[in-house]
Structure formats: C-alpha cells, structure tokens
Design an enzyme around this catalytic site. Structure first.
Site, PDB file in Angstrom:
ATOM      1  N   ASP A 409      -3.609  14.194  -1.123  1.00 17.06           N
ATOM      2  CA  ASP A 409      -2.924  13.445  -2.081  1.00 17.06           C
ATOM      3  C   ASP A 409      -2.952  13.926  -3.357  1.00 17.06           C
ATOM      4  O   ASP A 409      -3.781  14.905  -3.711  1.00 17.06           O
ATOM      5  CB  ASP A 409      -3.411  12.191  -1.770  1.00 17.06           C
ATOM      6  CG  ASP A 409      -2.613  10.954  -2.543  1.00 17.06           C
ATOM      7  OD1 ASP A 409      -1.561  11.413  -2.912  1.00 17.06           O
ATOM      8  OD2 ASP A 409      -3.218  10.160  -3.284  1.00 17.06           O
ATOM      9  N   LYS A 410      -2.167  13.674  -4.358  1.00 18.10           N
ATOM     10  CA  LYS A 410      -2.267  14.079  -6.009  1.00 18.10           C
ATOM     11  C   LYS A 410      -2.857  12.872  -6.714  1.00 18.10           C
ATOM     12  O   LYS A 410      -3.912  13.076  -7.207  1.00 18.10           O
ATOM     13  CB  LYS A 410      -0.824  14.006  -6.270  1.00 18.10           C
ATOM     14  CG  LYS A 410      -0.808  14.800  -7.712  1.00 18.10           C
ATOM     15  CD  LYS A 410       0.480  14.808  -8.213  1.00 18.10           C
ATOM     16  CE  LYS A 410       1.169  13.620  -8.808  1.00 18.10           C
ATOM     17  NZ  LYS A 410       0.327  12.959  -9.932  1.00 18.10           N
ATOM     18  N   PHE A 626       5.503  -6.354  -5.837  1.00 13.39           N
ATOM     19  CA  PHE A 626       5.948  -4.772  -5.562  1.00 13.39           C
ATOM     20  C   PHE A 626       5.769  -4.800  -4.079  1.00 13.39           C
ATOM     21  O   PHE A 626       4.986  -5.067  -3.260  1.00 13.39           O
ATOM     22  CB  PHE A 626       5.009  -3.989  -6.265  1.00 13.39           C
ATOM     23  CG  PHE A 626       5.010  -2.541  -5.863  1.00 13.39           C
ATOM     24  CD1 PHE A 626       6.191  -1.887  -6.602  1.00 13.39           C
ATOM     25  CD2 PHE A 626       4.399  -1.990  -5.040  1.00 13.39           C
ATOM     26  CE1 PHE A 626       6.242  -0.634  -6.354  1.00 13.39           C
ATOM     27  CE2 PHE A 626       4.577  -0.631  -4.570  1.00 13.39           C
ATOM     28  CZ  PHE A 626       5.471   0.243  -5.296  1.00 13.39           C
TER      29      PHE A 626
END
Length: 1241
Positions: A409-410, A626
């Site tokens: 992942d970043k 969200f």
C-alpha cells in the site's frame, strides 16, 4: 419441586429454537414481564457465557487424540506400533515400539492441554466479570455477572467499563443522548466514536425506566459485520443502525453512564463472531518436505519388498526345513510365501525410522527459537512508538526468505500518514503554505538523545515504559505527536478577515471564502472534548501505572509537545479533536488557523467560533457519511441566524467534479482553474480533496427528508436506499475549492526499496490515490528511475477489449539486466483499466506484460482489486508473494498473499490483526527479509535435508544386515539404543543448528542484497539437494556397515558386539557430517560434545545394568569390552574418514573451482570490517549497478547547491517530472471516430 423435562420436550424446544434463530429477522421483547418464570419469549437465544476452549475435562484425551491423528505421520507410526503386537510380524518388543510415538503424542497433548487451560481461565474470568442488570423485583439495576446476561435484559454501564453484550442504546447521562465508546479491542482504533440514543424512542428529559419499555425490537440475523446493523423498534417502525449499537468488548469513555437493551449475547455478538482462530498456513518448504516424505515412503516400500522377496528366496534355498525355524504351539510352520508376506510387514516395523518422526516436532521447536530472535532484534524495535516486530503466525518464518513479489500500500505504508496542510485553492485562486511542515519534534528528539547519551543506549523496557507513562499522564492530549502547525497565508487571512465582517451581520454574508473554511471545520466526524476531560480520563486509566512509575522524572519540558496521534490541541481553549483519520485532523487544524475553531459537536448540532469571535451553533439536520462508492461525505446544516439550509460536501476530485452545477458569470472559469491546481497538487504527491456547497430550499429538504426517513426505517436493502438518497441530494453543487495535503515518505523507504529490488524482489504499489500522485511517490521512493520506460495505461471510459488486447500484445522484453543498455520498464495502470485487464480473456496477457516490468503501480484500485491482483500473480506465475499494508482496506490483500505484514500505523490495527507479521515501519522490511528471512530459510532447509539424511543413513545399516541374516527382520543394535539414537543422541545438534547457525553476518547480508536470491531459487532445499543427500546417505551407510563387517568377518563375536561399533561409527559420521555444514561455531561444539558424551554414558550404563533385557542375546558389558580393544578405535577413525571423504572433497572442489556467489561472499566473513566494506563496494561496482547513493554523493560534490534546492520539494527528492521523457502513455478514450492511441516521447 419442578420435574425434569422429558427428552421429547427438550428435542422439541431445541428444534423450535433452531427455527427461530434461522430466521432472517429476529423479534425481541423485554424480559422484565417474564422474570422469575421458567420460560420467556427470548429463551431460544443463547446466553452470554462464552466458551473458547476446544476440550472438556472428561473428553480431553479422545478429542486431543482425534486432533493429533489428523496428521498422517502420527497415524502411520501408531499403526506400525500396533502392527508390532501381531506375533507373526513382530520385529522387537511390542511395548518398546510404543515409546517413541507415545512420547510425541504425550508432549503434544501436554502443550494443547496447557493452552486450553489458559483459555479456560480467561473464559472464567470474563464470564464472572460483574455488571449491572435491571431487576423488576428490586426496581433498580443490581450487580450480576456477565454470564447472567440474556437477550432482552436491560444493562447499565458506567464510564471506563467494558460492554458485556451488544446493546441497543436507550439512555445516556449526556443531555444530547450521546455515548462515546472506544473500539480498540475490535479494530485497534483508539479514537472515540459516537453512539446515539435511538431517535424518537426516548428523550433525556426524564429518568430512564426499563419497566415502561413495551416495544418490540426486530433485528437482523447475527453476523460479523462490525460496520453494519439494521433493526426497527416500536410499532412506529423507528429505524436505526450501527450508530445506536454498543458492541461487546468496547469501552465506554467520557460518559458517566449509559443503559441499553441486549440484542445479541454470547457467541452471537459481533465481537465473538469476529473472533476467528488464526489462519493455518503451510510454508513452501513444508509443502516440498511433504512430497519428499512420500518419496521416503516409496523407498521404504521398495526396501520392504526386497526384504520380503529375499526372505522367500532364502527359505526356498533350503532343501528341507532348517532346525532354527521353530514351529508354533500346534507344530505348524508357515509356508515360504506366507512367511515372506509376514516379513514384508516386519520389515516395515524394523525400518520405520526411515520416515523422520521427530522432524515435525524439531521444526516446531526451531521455529519458536527463530521467532524469539526475530521479536527481540533491537534493530526492529521502534523507540518512538515503543513497539517491536510481532510474529502472529509461527509456521511460515522460512517463507520470509523466499519472497519474489511484494505488494505494498502507499498511504501509511510507504508514507508516514501524518498529514501536513500544504496548499489550497479557493474560487480558482491558489494559496501556498510553504512554512507548514517544519518539524517541531526536533527539540524532543534532541532532548531524548541527550538523556540517551548520558546513560546506556540500550535502556531497559521498564525505563522506556516509565517515560511513556509520564508523557501519557501529563500531556493535555496524550501521545499526540503534532509535528506541524498551520501557518496561514497572509493574503488569504486578510481576505477571510474582510469577508467575516465586524459584527453579527457579517456572518450573514454569503462569502464563499468563509464557506470554504466553514466546510473544513464542520464537514467531518471529529469528536471534540476538553483537555481537562481527556487528561482526567487518562489519569483514571493510568492511576495504577502512575503509582508504579512515580519515581521516574517527569518530562515537564516535553509534555506539551507530545499529544496523541490524530489529536489537535488548542492551547488557548484546551480542546482536543478525536479524528478518525489524519486527513480530518489536518483540515480541522487548518480551519482553526484561519479562525474557524470547532468548539463542540453533538448529533444534532455543531458549534464553531468564527474569525472575529462570534460563536454560532448550527443545527445538524443530517449527515451523509463517507463510503468507498460515493467517495465523499456531506453534512446538512441549518444556519442559526438566517435559517438557511446548506449542505457542505467534501470528497475525491474525480467524483466531485462530475456533480458541479454549470458555472456562470465570474465563476465560469473556477472549475477549470481548480482542476489545473488539482493536477499540479497530484504531481507534487499531495493528497487532494474538493469542497463544495449547496443551498437547499425548505420544501426541497422536507421532501428529501421524508424519503430519507423511509430509507432509515427500512429493514431490507437499507444501505442501497440510503446511498440512493445521498446521491439524489448531492447534485448541482457549487465548487468552493480544494486542498492539498502532504503525506511524507517514511524514513529509509528509498533505501529499502532499492535493497529489495537488488535482492531480486519485484515491488508493486497498489493504492487508491490518483496516478499522478502515485507516480510522484514512486520516483521519490526509487520505485521508478529517470531512465525507466514507463507504460501509462489509463481508460477514461469503457472501451472494447480489442484495444486492450492490442496494447497487452505489445512486446517489451524483460526488465533491464545488469549491463543491458535497454531501459527497465515500469507500468502505471488505473483501477478501471485494471478491471478490464483482469478479465478472463486478458488476464494472461496482463500477467505477461507485468512480468516484463521491473515495477508496477496500480492506482485508483479498490480493496477487492488489491486482493485480486495478488491472487492472480501468485497463482498464474507460481511465485511467493508478500503483501504489506496498514489499513482496513489492506486486509483482503494481506490475507491473499503467502505472507502478510501489517504496519501498526495511524489507521488502526485491523491490518495488524489480519497479518502474519507486524512491524512499526516500512524500513524494517529490509532486515526482516534480507537477514532474518535468509537465515530462517537456510537453517530450516539445511536442517530438513539433514534429518532425511540422518534417518536414511541409520535405517540402511539395519537394511544391509538383512542380507546376512536371511532377511529375518533381526537387528544387530539393541532396540533401546535405536530409540535413544534418534530421540536423544542426534536430536539436539540439528535443532541448535536450525536455531543458531548463521552463514553470513548481518552487515554482509545488508551490504549484498543479491545473496537473498538463493532463497528465491530454493537453492537450500530442492529435488537435487534432496537426492544428493539421499545418495550420500546410502554411500555412508555402506561404509559404516561394511568396514566393521570386513574387520570382524570370520570372528566369533556375537550380534551386539558386531552392532556396537556400527552404532558408534554412525554417530560420529552423522555428527561430523553436520559439522561440515555448520558455518558459525557459537555453541555447536558444546552440543556435539554433549551428544557424544551422552551416548557413551547411556550406553555404558545400559550395558552394565542390562543383564537379560533381550534374551537370548543381551548387550551386557559389550561397550566396556569394546573400549579396551584398539581395533574398536581404529575402526571408528577409518570408517568415519572414508564415509565423509566424498562430501568433504566435494565441498572443497565446489568452493575452489566454481565458487557460487554464496561461497565468494563467505570469504568476506574472514576479513576485518574495513577491508570487508571495501570488498563489498568493489563487488557492487563490478556488478555494474551504480547505486543511487553513489550518484547522489557525486552530484552533491559537483553541485553543492543542489542539496539546498531539494528541500523545496515536499518529498526531498530531485525536482523531476512525474512523467519523464522515456514514457509511453496509452490513453484510451471512447470517441465518435474511434479509439485513439497516443504515444509521446
């Protein structure tokens, strides 16, 4: 006295209860009217008592044996031991044959029993935890135990108390009906979450009286989804969701007391349904080893077949029945065919040790030792977070040394996930915040450094923890390390102050600049609390620790700078902001810097202080939370003065830009300017968000609210209906602006990725960010280089498979090799294109293209796509994969890989709880893989090969003797010595070898990452090394048997006098064979001398006391006589030398004539550190790979000013273009003419 129910009644009630629980919707009522009665309407639901144990006291032995017999090796050895009780096939004393397998089963049973007893004690402690349950008789809440809670009860909890069951929140001490809980035990997130009393069911104006609760609660069937819940209450169908549910195991915070209705209890609570046992993974080495065990079974079958045929031929060679064959009690002798058939099974019993029974147990012991050294490595300890590496899965440590693909992942994995407000654009005007991001932790680090230098560097864990506790108690917002402060832009601040006005009337001005910062302050889920409450809360939790460590000196100069991660401290108002993500904290902090201070938040209101001091309390009409599909959130407010209904929305730019209304007038160019700024932010590697607003008429909102309430009250498809209502409202938005937040790289990420690539590991980055942001980060962390040929595949609209097929059919060759002038290839692909490439007809071409690339970036991907990519690469390419991430969206990817690593970062602990290993930062990957992974694989591979060699060598001694005893199954070695040989005499050295041996030092493995490639190619354990070891074992067994045989041939020695030298010689040969393989003599010589000494002591004692152990031949005083004969010593020396000479010669020749990189690197171990470092540099230079560090050092020498210019870049890397000149960009767009393919260079 009540009569006992009949079995028929119990069966009927059980079936009725099962039908009740199988329904999709469960109907619950209060238990109060039925208290004291034997039956209630909720009787079919389970109680709250939990049981995590596997066994019971009375059935432990049969259940544990059943579990152990699932392992084929145990069934095999038990079957052979029982077969030995058959007189016709008996090889030696049946009771003695049971000893090895009984020892193994007993040790395993003791281990399982102790683990289960610990679980029993934990269950008992939990089930007897006190809680408050409402009693109709007492008219109040009375103290009971957790195990007494039932579905339909009313339970009361107080602050800092753990919830005993899943409760429907009906009452709280908060006047707004809010209860704060901490869900760290479920998802690892320490930020507080709000739960609200069921709307419309009760008010907070009068005391809560459970006896007045006459509603019917309809809930969904128990499930393990922590973020989803649907139910209704009362005849009015009041719908509510997860916001009104208190989950078992959570802790009540900042709320004096709360009361709720039990909807799920015991094993049906969401926390218990999520309490899955650790996943069982089989390592690649174990899978290969199981195949070799099957080969050993085939060899054993062949040897037994030879023995049976040989026995038949031997019996047929006699013209008449020999005298030494004794008939049974009836005077009957078996015919040669039947006797040879029995001999087949006798040979299986005799030669059973060909299958290494102790190998599996030894491997478990070795892995425990390896895990101990990994978890206690000081280099893998993070002092800032006081955390170290954790091994959550013990049986795949060797897989760390065979990784070929890393999927990362970043955000939070490569980057710090500590957000810095860098830039913003408002109404088409861009405002930079270059002063932000200056680290204020430097002072803290310096003071820590001084104290560390004054004392011992390796402080004890107690001292570190005492300092942590002092910071925990004294800080207004504990543990929040706020490294940056938002310094407002002067022009923007003046514009905001002008727009705010000087009086209340100024607040009524529809200034979009003010709306921008107001949206930053209110469009979030931040929980507000005062520092006094937070500090008192922490003091209550840490009072005991404070007493223990009160003698430690407080960090009075540091406590104000060490708040808790994710908190924002308002030093003037002493406010603490609990944010669910660092992004929200950064935005709220930015709004505060411009005077928009968030003061309080309740479910129905939010209070904000404006720049000129006015405090306005907005009514919160609704919050559209969200979700990953909409990629945005909205909040609907009612202005306290104008009564205007306004909706503020923030979200990803690719979704927000599609929802804007058509601009007009002076605002016509704002979307285009904002998009230009967003592209600029993305190229700088910033995380972007768009903000917008929408003014709603009263009638529009009322009509929408009716539809919304129907969706909230729905039982079926509630999420879909709620999303449809949100999408319907979030249209025709007015763009306010956008923000750019920097997420800086972690320390040593570029060096780590460079080392992994030099080790032959392909690194892929799977992120949800924009391609421009991901590419910028890729260059910053050296995943991409300036000379790389970058293929950028992106689809703006859905296109036909023909175009994708054309692109995927292009041939680019493999990654650039050492000395190859062709550039290496990098692939950048977005989520939409990736979804098309993973279709069944294109996936093979995509995998082939990706294999040709040195690095791959997948952008805008979903969690499901992440796991799909990992599975496709693992299954199609047959490679070892590793996935690393820090958030809940990385869980699927982590579980799909062969090895999953979780980072304990800012996004909770869900990734850690789903992982096999957990680390605190990405840089620890370097040593974990290149050092510990290399060591673990080499040790276990060599140990497994050695165990097969050892057993084959020893069992062949018994096999060769069968040629001289008529294949009668007779052993020339006493059965007790055979058992002791494997259990005691030769077991400790290989175990210590598997735990302690090091073929290279840490510095060598880190300096030469390519040494890791030996594990990727399975050089330590493969079919070649296995069969070479088998051939060597056959040769050494021949030498160890026939040299003593020829020495004593023609003499009158007995059978055990002949077998004792063979047994002794085999011990020396097997141990010295291991000595040739040992690379680091730390404690091995002590273990080997101890094994030899133990052999002689046990054999001497056994020979002295065993007078009639195995009549008619007994080993009495045999070794004592042998040790007085010089021939015995001569046989031992000559036989051992001849047996080991080929292996020693092979090692000398292979290390001299054709040394491998491993052998050449071994020579460096003998050099002094300075010379060794110089040789490593020369080695890397001859390899033709000029490292990035050397290039940077030369550049800094030639251009000293370059280093100063680099600080202007947010990631501290050279200011290169995210898309360099060597780039092929494929932009697929559906047009009227057709699909166009653009190639730019």
């Amino acid at each position: 006295m009540p009569c006992c129910p009949s079995p028929l009644t119990l069966l009927r009630d059980s079936l009725r209860g099962q039908r009740q629980r199988d329904k999709d919707l469960l109907t619950l009522v209060s238990n109060l009217p039925y208290q004291g009665l034997p039956k209630t309407t909720n009787q079919y639901f389970p109680g709250n008592s939990i049981k995590t144990t596997k066994y019971s006291f009375w059935f432990f032995i049969p259940m544990n044996l059943w579990e152990q017999f699932h392992r084929f090796a145990n069934v095999y050895f038990v079957g052979l031991a029982l077969l030995n009780f058959v007189p016709a096939v008996e090889a030696f004393q049946p009771e003695v044959a049971l000893i090895p397998i009984c020892v193994i089963l007993t040790l395993t049973a003791l281990k399982d029993g102790w683990e289960d007893y610990r679980r029993y004690r934990s269950d008992r402690r939990i089930n007897h935890t006190p809680c408050l349950i409402y009693s109709r008789k007492e008219g109040d809440f009375v103290e009971r135990r957790w195990k007494d809670v039932r579905v339909g009860d009313f339970v009361k909890v107080v602050s800092n108390e753990i919830l005993p069951a899943d409760l429907l929140l009906l009452h709280t001490s908060d006047p707004n009906g809010v209860c704060h809980i901490e869900t760290a035990t479920l998802d690892g997130e320490t930020n507080l979450k709000q739960r609200q009393v069921v709307p419309g069911l009760y008010t907070q104006d009068f005391p809560f009286k459970p006896q007045h609760f006459n509603s019917t609660v309809v809930v969904e069937k128990p499930n393990d989804n922590l973020n989803h819940f649907k139910e209704t209450a009362d005849n009015r169908k009041l719908g509510f969701g997860i916001d009104s549910l208190l989950l078992r195991g959570c802790t009540v915070r900042n709320t004096d007391h709360a009361a709720g209705f039990v909807v799920y209890a015991g094993r049906e609570t969401k926390s218990m349904l999520n309490n899955n046992r650790p996943r069982y993974k089989r390592s690649k080495l174990e899978r290969k080893m199981n195949m070799d065990v099957l080969f050993c079974v085939i060899v054993l079958f062949c040897m037994c077949l030879v023995g049976a045929l040989g026995h038949y031929i031997w019996l047929e060679s006699f013209p008449s029945m020999p005298l030494f064959l004794i008939p049974d009690s009836h005077g009957h002798l078996d015919q040669p065919p039947l006797s040879s058939f029995y001999m087949f099974f006798t040979m299986i019993i005799l030669l059973q040790i060909l299958i290494p029974i102790s190998l599996y147990v030894s491997i478990e012991i070795v892995k425990v030792g390896q895990v101990f050294f990994i978890t206690n490595d000081i280099d893998l300890y993070d002092e800032e977070t006081d955390s170290r590496v954790q091994c959550r899965t013990l049986n795949i440590t060797e897989d760390l040394g065979q990784i070929q693909y890393v999927f990362s992942d970043k955000t939070g994995t490569l980057t710090e996930n500590k957000m810095v407000f860098r830039r913003c654009t408002i109404m088409g005007t861009e405002y930079a915040h270059n002063e932000n991001g200056k680290e204020t932790m430097g002072i803290i680090k310096k003071q820590w450094g001084r104290q560390r230098n004054n004392g011992n560097y390796k402080q004890t864990m107690e001292t570190r923890y005492s300092k942590t506790v002092w910071c925990f108690i004294l800080s207004p917002c504990p543990f929040c390390v706020q490294e940056t402060e938002v310094v407002p832009d002067r022009k923007l601040l003046q514009r905001v102050l002008r727009g705010g006005g000087d009086g209340p009337g100024g607040c009524q001005e529809t200034d979009l600049y003010l709306d921008f910062f107001l949206a930053l302050a209110v469009c979030n889920t931040v929980v507000v609390s005062t520092a006094t409450q937070a500090q008192a809360q922490r003091r209550r939790v840490s009072r005991a620790l404070f007493q223990v460590f009160r003698s430690s000196p407080p960090f009075s100069s540091l406590h104000s700078n060490i708040p808790r991660p994710g908190l924002v401290v308002d030093t003037a108002d002493q406010l603490c902001y609990e944010a669910e993500s660092p992004d929200e904290a950064a935005l709220v902090y930015a709004a505060k810097a411009y005077g928009f201070t968030l003061l309080a938040r309740t479910p129905d209101s939010v209070t904000v202080r404006l720049p000129h001091g006015q405090e306005l309390t907005y009514q919160v009409l609704d919050t559209l939370t969200f979700d990953p599909i909409r990629k945005r959130m909205s909040v609907v407010l009612c202005h306290p003065i104008t009564r205007e209904i306004v909706m503020y929305t923030k979200g990803a730019d690719n979704t927000m830009m599609e929802l804007l209304e058509t601009p007009y007038g002076s605002h016509k160019n704002i979307p285009a300017s904002t998009q230009k700024h967003l592209d600029w932010y993305a190229k700088e590697g910033l995380r972007t968000l768009c903000l917008a607003k929408k003014v709603l008429s009263k009638k529009t909102y009322e009509d929408w609210s009716l539809v919304r309430q129907d969706a909230v009250a729905a039982i079926n498809n509630r999420e879909e209906l709620l999303m449809e209502t949100a999408i319907h409202l979030e249209t025709h938005l007015t763009l306010l602006g956008a923000t750019g937040i920097e997420d800086r790289l972690q320390d040593s990420v570029p060096d780590t990725i460079t080392a992994l690539r030099e080790a032959g590991i392909q690194v892929w980055v799977l992120t949800g960010d924009k391609p421009e942001t991901a590419v910028n980060i890729a260059y910053a962390c050296r995943l991409l280089d300036q000379g790389d040929l970058v293929i950028n595949m992106r689809t703006n609209n859905k296109v036909g498979n023909h175009t994708c097929t054309t692109i995927l059919n292009l041939q680019y060759g493999g990654p650039g090799a050492s000395g190859d002038p062709s550039p290496s290839i990098g692939l950048v692909i977005d989520g939409h294109t990736l979804g098309m490439a993973l279709e069944s007809d294109l996936v093979e071409r995509f995998v082939e293209l990706a294999r040709s690339c040195r690095s791959v970036l997948c952008c805008r991907v979903t969690p499901l796509q992440k796991s799909t990519v990992v599975k496709v690469v693992r299954e199609r390419l047959k490679v070892m994969t590793l996935a690393i991430g820090d958030g809940a969206n990385d869980v699927n990817m982590i579980q799909a890989a062969d090895v999953g690593i979780g980072i304990s970062g800012q996004e909770g602990m869900q990734a850690v709880m789903a992982s096999d290993f957990s680390i605190s930062c990405f840089k620890h990957m370097k040593k974990l893989l290149l050092v510990h992974g290399h060591w673990c694989y080499r040790r276990l591979a060599n140990m497994a090969i050695y165990f097969f060699y050892k057993n084959v060598t020893y069992v062949n001694l018994l096999f060769w003797y069968q040629f001289y005893c008529g294949f009668s199954g007779t052993s020339m070695i006493d059965i007790w010595l055979i058992i002791f040989f494997n259990l005691f005499f030769t077991s400790a050295p290989p175990i210590m070898f598997g735990v302690m041996d090091r073929n290279f030092a840490t510095e060598t493995l880190l300096g030469l990452p390519e040494l890791y490639r030996s594990g990727q190619g399975s050089e330590g354990y493969n079919h070649f090394t296995f069969w070479i070891a088998m051939l060597d074992a056959f040769y050494q067994s021949l030498v160890c048997f026939f040299i003593p045989f020829w020495t004593y041939h023609g003499s009158d020695i007995d059978i055990y006098t002949f077998g004792t030298p063979i047994n002794t010689v085999s011990l020396f040969t097997i141990l010295l064979h291991l000595a040739i393989e040992i690379k680091t003599w730390v404690i091995h010589w002590v273990i080997m001398l101890g094994s030899v000494s133990l052999y002689f002591m046990v054999t001497l004692v056994y020979s002295a006391v065993c007078i009639s152990c195995n009549p008619p031949s007994d080993p009495y005083w045999i070794l004592q006589q042998q040790m007085t004969d010089p021939m015995f010593y001569l046989v031992c020396v000559i036989t051992t030398v001849v047996a080991l000479l080929p292996r020693y010669t092979y090692r000398v020749l292979i290390n001299t004539v054709a040394p491998s990189p491993i052998v050449r690197a071994r020579h460096l171990e003998r050099l002094d550190p300075t010379t060794k470092e110089q040789w490593i540099r020369e080695w890397r230079g001859l390899r033709g790979e000029s490292t990035w560090e050397v290039a940077q050092e030369q550049a800094q020498k030639q251009e000293p000013s370059l280093g100063n210019q680099r600080h202007h870049c947010p990631h501290h890397h050279p200011p290169w273009n995210p898309f360099p000149q060597s780039t092929i960009r494929f932009e697929l767009q559906q047009q009227q003419i057709g699909t166009s393919q653009k190639v730019t260079s």
